[in-house]
Write an enzyme that holds these catalytic residues in place. Structure first.
Site, mmCIF file in Angstrom:
data_model
loop_
_atom_site.group_PDB
_atom_site.id
_atom_site.type_symbol
_atom_site.label_atom_id
_atom_site.label_comp_id
_atom_site.label_asym_id
_atom_site.label_seq_id
_atom_site.Cartn_x
_atom_site.Cartn_y
_atom_site.Cartn_z
ATOM 1 N N ASP A 138 0.869 -1.171 0.000
ATOM 2 C CA ASP A 138 0.000 0.000 0.000
ATOM 3 C C ASP A 138 0.910 1.227 0.000
ATOM 4 O O ASP A 138 1.813 1.316 0.833
ATOM 5 C CB ASP A 138 -0.870 -0.027 1.268
ATOM 6 C CG ASP A 138 -2.272 0.495 1.024
ATOM 7 O OD1 ASP A 138 -2.370 1.601 0.466
ATOM 8 O OD2 ASP A 138 -3.240 -0.191 1.390
ATOM 9 N N GLU A 173 -6.634 4.615 -5.466
ATOM 10 C CA GLU A 173 -7.896 4.995 -4.828
ATOM 11 C C GLU A 173 -8.176 6.448 -5.215
ATOM 12 O O GLU A 173 -7.329 7.319 -5.010
ATOM 13 C CB GLU A 173 -7.768 4.857 -3.317
ATOM 14 C CG GLU A 173 -9.087 5.112 -2.615
ATOM 15 C CD GLU A 173 -8.905 5.374 -1.124
ATOM 16 O OE1 GLU A 173 -9.819 5.023 -0.367
ATOM 17 O OE2 GLU A 173 -7.876 5.936 -0.727
ATOM 18 N N ASP A 205 -3.058 5.052 -2.035
ATOM 19 C CA ASP A 205 -4.057 5.693 -1.183
ATOM 20 C C ASP A 205 -4.403 7.104 -1.683
ATOM 21 O O ASP A 205 -3.494 7.894 -1.951
ATOM 22 C CB ASP A 205 -3.459 5.776 0.232
ATOM 23 C CG ASP A 205 -4.469 6.156 1.269
ATOM 24 O OD1 ASP A 205 -5.416 5.389 1.484
ATOM 25 O OD2 ASP A 205 -4.311 7.240 1.893
ATOM 26 N N HIS A 248 -11.376 -2.413 3.400
ATOM 27 C CA HIS A 248 -11.229 -2.095 4.822
ATOM 28 C C HIS A 248 -12.000 -0.851 5.247
ATOM 29 O O HIS A 248 -12.055 -0.539 6.426
ATOM 30 C CB HIS A 248 -9.747 -1.916 5.133
ATOM 31 C CG HIS A 248 -9.161 -0.776 4.350
ATOM 32 N ND1 HIS A 248 -8.989 -0.835 2.976
ATOM 33 C CD2 HIS A 248 -8.758 0.465 4.723
ATOM 34 C CE1 HIS A 248 -8.488 0.310 2.542
ATOM 35 N NE2 HIS A 248 -8.337 1.127 3.587
ATOM 36 N N ASP A 249 -12.566 -0.107 4.290
ATOM 37 C CA ASP A 249 -13.328 1.106 4.623
ATOM 38 C C ASP A 249 -14.829 0.900 4.466
ATOM 39 O O ASP A 249 -15.598 1.842 4.674
ATOM 40 C CB ASP A 249 -12.929 2.256 3.678
ATOM 41 C CG ASP A 249 -11.504 2.725 3.879
ATOM 42 O OD1 ASP A 249 -10.974 2.567 4.994
ATOM 43 O OD2 ASP A 249 -10.917 3.248 2.915
HETATM 44 C C1 NOJ Z 1 -8.145 5.932 2.347
HETATM 45 C C2 NOJ Z 1 -7.930 4.679 3.122
HETATM 46 O O1 NOJ Z 1 -8.543 3.618 2.453
HETATM 47 C C3 NOJ Z 1 -8.478 4.912 4.504
HETATM 48 O O2 NOJ Z 1 -8.517 3.744 5.258
HETATM 49 C C4 NOJ Z 1 -7.654 5.986 5.160
HETATM 50 O O3 NOJ Z 1 -8.219 6.329 6.398
HETATM 51 C C5 NOJ Z 1 -7.563 7.246 4.313
HETATM 52 N N1 NOJ Z 1 -7.352 6.968 2.924
HETATM 53 C C6 NOJ Z 1 -6.432 8.114 4.765
HETATM 54 O O4 NOJ Z 1 -5.203 7.515 4.451
#
Ligand code: NOJ
Length: 591
Positions: A109, A272, A215, A348-349
């Site tokens: 990551d 992302e 990210d 994970h989000d």
């Molecule tokens: C996106 C990530 O997927 C998330 O888990 C994170 O809190 C934020 N970016 C900040 O890095």
């Protein structure tokens, strides 16, 4: 229906990464090998056969670097060392080797929009205005209102509540943090920052990593005027984020800087990218000849149950046709324009997909999981499976109190609510219900490996860093590995089918069928003269479906059926009128 030959524009852009599927690992919750209650890299290594048997090609390891863990590793204090609780760099090397020995690749990551405030770069940056690292982060002087009160440089709000600026007393300036106060944003305008990121990328590729998930990568270039947003409503963050701090003017220049290195190593990349509604902008990042990134994570379908303006913790409603519209738009667009999709329900989000997209009665959860697997993975794109999704793990129990929730996003929201609406019990009740549906904690409970205490995630007498979802006695990997009819084995069948009919399912076109139906999701994939139908009943009832009316009733072969062997269901799909069982999905090769 004998189809007119379909000549896909993607035909000439064949690539190994298009044919791959990815399995995502959240290290803290995967497998604890040393009974400290926290998952670790050796724990992951011990499960590599389980991952290989699922049939995925790539493992994506969420941030495992040294970190104070304010945001579970998305706050990195050192890109060159591994968090002690997870292991060592040597452990990651073993993980890479273990993946390679099994024919899989490993993604790291890359979190480079921001660092931790404990990173040396930031410590030096904040130490003095004259520090050579000052310009590595975004520092701005205060503004003053008409009463002479100090104010932040602009009115932007952080994704984790409050102002996006933090005042730093010793040097009298504010620094920008789009996320937590402890996650200062890097200043990508500074070439030294870009060089430092390139060095990190090379370091991990030289160690044998095969690529990166990046990210919030479209936040790295920001409007350097740092203008005020039209309003400061945190609920409205989604209205203006794209205008000021996402997709800035130098984004593609920066992406190409990284892309050049990735190309040298033939590495994989997925970015992302929140706030991308503009298809041209996406295409600039992912089109095959741009050398930026291979694919992006789009957000529209996971924001589907948010209230308007992306307000996550307010109830929102959606219809199956909304979801179908999302897929149709991106499937057709990428196919016609030489881009590529990353396909995902979970990460994970996000909450668990069975609960978010289906919410079936208990007995039908495995059926719903199989249906979601089929629908997702046979789209055009690279499927991503998040740990636990392969066994159908669910959201946290409704009974859990706030003490069980660990995520900064949810906890800061709760804190804000208690501060601003201390007596509004109704708002608090609704927020609690929404946390159970949407908090990131839903994805972060430990993997349920067995029916043993703690779900086999850690030792029976250890207190895991986060409670195991009590469903582990019912939903666990050990039972599913033993049961050939389980969701785990079904996933491996879907992934195998995708590869067996590679031309159709990877390189073929996509056509939505029966657009307005709110109970059925059906689409065809076609390549040259071969065509397949993917058909899913999105309800918990038996359902009649008129295949003839949609001109897809000429069955050559039933390739896969969530209800069991294709042969057994063959006769149900002859003639023009078909019946689907609750949450049944079927994949049919058409004549
Ligand atoms: C996106 C990530 O997927 C998330 O888990 C994170 O809190 C934020 N970016 C900040 O890095």
């Amino acid at each position: 229906m004998s189809s007119t030959p379909v000549k896909p524009p993607n035909e000439i852009h064949r690539a190994w990464w298009k044919e791959s599927s990815v399995y995502q690992i959240w290290p803290a919750s995967y497998k604890d090998s040393n009974d400290d209650g926290i998952g670790d890299i050796p724990g992951i290594v011990s499960k590599l056969d389980y991952i290989r048997d699922l049939g995925v090609d790539i493992v994506w390891l969420c941030p495992s670097y040294k970190s104070p863990q304010v945001d579970m590793g998305y706050d990195i204090a050192d890109y060159y060392s591994i968090a002690e609780e997870y292991g060592t760099v040597a452990d990651v090397e073993k993980l890479i080797q273990g993946c390679h020995e099994r024919g899989m690749k490993l993604l790291m990551d890359l979190v480079v929009n921001h660092t931790s405030d404990q990173h040396d770069w930031f410590k030096k940056s904040r130490s003095s205005k004259d520090s050579e690292f000052r310009d590595w982060y975004v520092w701005r002087p205060p503004r003053y209102d008409e009463n002479g009160n100090r104010q932040p440089p602009n009115n932007w709000v952080s994704h984790f509540q409050g102002s996006a600026w933090e005042f730093d007393e010793p040097t009298g300036e504010y620094y920008l943090h789009l996320y937590a106060v402890e996650q200062p944003d890097l200043n990508w305008e500074n070439p030294a920052v870009r060089k430092a990121v390139h060095d990190i990328v090379r370091f991990w590729l030289d160690k044998g990593a095969d690529g990166f998930r990046m990210d919030v990568i479209n936040f790295i270039s920001k409007d350097q005027g740092f203008p005020d947003a039209p309003n400061q409503d945190p609920d409205a963050i989604w209205q203006w984020g794209d205008r000021y701090y996402a997709n800035g003017p130098r984004l593609h220049e920066y992406l190409q800087g990284i892309g050049k290195i990735l190309k040298e190593y033939d590495a994989f990349s997925v970015g992302e990218m929140p706030f991308v509604k503009d298809t041209d902008e996406v295409l600039k990042a992912v089109r095959y000849d741009r050398n930026e990134i291979n694919m992006i994570f789009n957000f529209e379908h996971v924001d589907i149950d948010h209230a308007p303006w992306g307000n996550k913790f307010k109830p929102g409603s959606w219809k199956l046709t909304d979801l179908k519209a999302f897929f149709e738009r991106w499937q057709v667009f990428m196919y016609n324009n030489g881009g590529w999709n990353a396909l995902y329900w979970e990460n994970h989000d996000q909450p668990r997909s069975i609960d978010r997209y289906v919410n079936p009665p208990q007995a039908l959860r495995p059926a719903a999981g199989k249906m979601l697997a089929t629908v997702l993975a046979l789209h055009a794109g690279s499927p991503f499976i998040y740990q636990g999704q392969e066994i159908g793990m669910g959201n946290v129990p409704i009974e859990w109190d706030m003490g069980e929730y660990k995520d900064i996003d949810c906890l800061n929201h709760w804190k804000g609510l208690l501060e601003h609406k201390p007596t509004d019990t109704e708002a608090q009740k609704i927020a609690r219900q929404e946390y159970q549906k949407k908090s990131r904690d839903n994805a972060r409970t430990p993997v349920q490996w067995s029916a043993e205490p703690n779900g086999g995630f850690t030792g029976p007498n250890v207190k895991p860093w986060m409670s195991v979802n009590p469903e582990y006695t019912r939903v666990n990997a050990a039972d599913q590995v033993k049961d050939p009819q389980s969701l785990y084995h079904y996933w491996s069948e879907v992934l195998k089918l995708r590869k067996t009919y590679l031309d159709i399912f990877v390189y073929g076109n996509y056509k939505l069928v029966d657009r307005d139906n709110q109970e059925v999701y059906a689409y065809t994939r076609a390549y040259d003269t071969s065509q397949a139908l993917v058909l899913a009943n999105w309800t918990d009832n038996d359902l009649a479906w008129d295949a003839a009316a949609h001109n897809v009733d000429q069955v050559k072969e039933v390739l896969l059926d969530t209800y069991g062997t294709a042969g057994a269901s063959r006769e149900r799909f002859s003639g023009g009128q078909w019946t689907l069982r609750p949450y049944e999905a079927v994949v049919i090769l058409l004549k």
